[in-house]
Design an enzyme around this catalytic site. Structure first.
Site, PDB file in Angstrom:
ATOM      1  CG  ASN A  80      -1.726  -1.111   1.311  1.00  0.00           C
ATOM      2  OD1 ASN A  80      -2.170  -1.897   0.067  1.00  0.00           O
ATOM      3  ND2 ASN A  80      -2.348  -1.500   2.310  1.00  0.00           N
TER       4      ASN A  80
ATOM      5  CG  HIS B 230       4.134  -2.254  -4.837  1.00  0.00           C
ATOM      6  ND1 HIS B 230       3.093  -2.798  -4.885  1.00  0.00           N
ATOM      7  CD2 HIS B 230       5.199  -2.837  -5.111  1.00  0.00           C
ATOM      8  CE1 HIS B 230       3.497  -4.089  -5.103  1.00  0.00           C
ATOM      9  NE2 HIS B 230       4.497  -4.213  -5.363  1.00  0.00           N
TER      10      HIS B 230
ATOM     11  CB  CYS C  97      17.989  14.520 -12.373  1.00  0.00           C
ATOM     12  SG  CYS C  97      17.857  15.641 -10.849  1.00  0.00           S
TER      13      CYS C  97
ATOM     14  CB  CYS D 214      17.737  18.361 -13.936  1.00  0.00           C
ATOM     15  SG  CYS D 214      15.974  17.105 -13.811  1.00  0.00           S
TER      16      CYS D 214
END
Ligand code: BV8
Length: 252
Positions: A104, A121, A134, A157
Site C-alpha cells: 500500500n 511499492h 538527475c 534539472c
C-alpha cells in the site's frame, strides 16, 4: 474454499515475524482496493495511470490520479487492523523481530504507529525527479501537501517530478527489496493481510517463506490467488479478523 476458524494466534514474544499487507487492509478505512468491483483500476486503465509509459504520455492525468489518492488517504484513518499490526510490532520489540512489508502507498500503517515499514511499492507521500540522470531521481523527498494542478518540475534539472511509486514494469527499489527478502528469509511466522497475491515479485514472497518452513498465514476476504502457499487461511474482513487473530497480543 472455507477458511480456518478464526481464533487467537499463539505468537511467542521472541518470534521472528513478517507481516505483508495489501489494499484489503485499508478497505475498511475507505480506500478503494485495486481489484474489487469499483476498484481503482476500473476508473482508469492501468496502462494510463500506473506505468511509466502512461506517465510520459499524459503526466497531467497521472498527477491528478495520484494527487486525488493522496487527498483521499489524508482524509481517512487507520482501522482496527492497522492498529492491531502496530500492537504486534510493539509486542515483539524486546525479544522478537518484526518487519512490515506493505504494497500500500497510503501511509496508514505509519499513522497507526508502525515503525519498521517497508513500502515496497513506494508512497503517495514521496516525490522524485523522473530524469534518471538527475541525482534527485534517487533521492525522493517527503511531500504531503503539494497539490499538483500544474505539472511540478525538478529544481535541479528542470525535468518532470513524479510520484515515488513503483509502476507496473518498473523494478522495486533495490535496498527496500533486499531488506524485504532478508526478513522473509529469516522469519518463523509470515502473515499476509488483504492482498490478492496477484502482483509480482511480492506475490512470490509467501512461496519463499513456505519453502523455508515458516508458518505461513493469510487473512483475506477471499482465498488469495497464491492460497497454496499458506498453511492457515482465515477469511473475513481485516478490521474484524486481524484483531481476533492478534487477541493475545492486544490483551497482553
Ligand atoms: C516488475 C503502485 C519487471 C501503483 C503497484 C505475469 C506474471 C508475473 C508477473 C507479471 C506478469 N505480467 C506482468 C507482470 C509484472 C507485474 C505484475 O505482477 N503484474 C500483475 C498484474 C500480473 N509486476 C510488475 O510490473 C512489478 N515490476 O515486474 O518489473 C522488471 C524486472 C526487471 C527489470 C525491469 C522490470 C511492479 C509491480 C508493482 C506495481 N505497482 N502499486 C499504485 O499503487 O498506484 S501494484 C498494486 O497492486 C498496489 O500496490 C496493490 O497493493 C498491489 C497488489 O494488489 P493488492 O494490494 O493485493 O490489492 P488487490 O485489490 O489486488 O487485492 C485486495 C485483496 O483484499 C483482495 O483479495 C480482496 O479480496 C481483499 N479484501 C478486500 N476488502 C477486504 C479484503 N481483505 C480483508 N478485509 C477487507 N475488508
Amino acid at each position: 474454499m472455507a477458511g480456518h476458524k478464526v481464533s487467537a494466534l499463539d505468537i511467542p514474544r521472541n518470534a521472528a515475524v513478517v507481516v505483508l499487507t495489501g489494499a484489503g487492509v485499508s478497505a475498511e478505512s475507505g480506500i478503494a482496493t485495486f481489484r474489487d468491483s469499483g476498484g481503482l483500476w476500473e476508473q482508469h486503465r492501468v496502462e494510463d495511470v500506473a506505468t511509466h509509459e502512461g506517465f510520459v504520455k499524459n503526466p497531467e492525468l497521472v498527477w491528478r490520479f495520484y494527487s486525488l489518492r493522496r487527498k483521499d488517504a489524508l482524509r481517512v484513518h487507520p482501522n482496527p487492523a492497522h492498529y492491531a499490526i502496530a500492537a504486534l510490532e510493539e509486542y515483539l520489540a524486546d525479544k522478537g523481530s518484526f518487519t512490515l512489508i506493505t504494497q500500500n502507498v497510503d501511509g496508514l500503517h505509519s499513522r497507526a504507529g508502525n515503525k519498521n515499514v517497508l513500502e515496497i511499492h513506494g508512497s503517495l507521500f514521496k516525490t522524485k525527479c523522473d530524469n534518471p540522470r538527475c541525482p534527485a531521481s534517487e533521492t525522493p523527498f517527503d511531500d504531503e501537501t503539494t497539490d499538483y494542478d500544474a505539472l511540478p518540475k525538478c529544481e535541479k534539472c528542470g525535468g518532470l517530478l513524479r510520484p515515488d511509486i513503483v509502476w507496473f514494469g518498473e523494478q522495486l527499489d533495490r535496498v527496500t527489496e533486499a531488506k524485504a527478502m532478508h526478513a522473509v528469509g529469516e522469519c518463523e511466522i509470515f502473515l499476509t493481510i488483504g492482498t490478492s497475491g496477484v502482483v509480482w515479485p511480492v506475490a512470490g514472497y509467501s512461496r519463499l517463506a513456505y519453502e523455508l518452513g515458516a508458518r505461513t498465514i493469510t487473512a483475506n476476504l477471499e482465498p488469495p490467488a497464491n492460497v497454496q502457499n499458506y498453511r492457515e487461511v482465515y477469511l473475513g474482513k481485516a478490521g474484524e479478523v486481524v484483531p481476533m487473530l492478534l487477541a493475545n497480543v492486544l490483551n497482553d
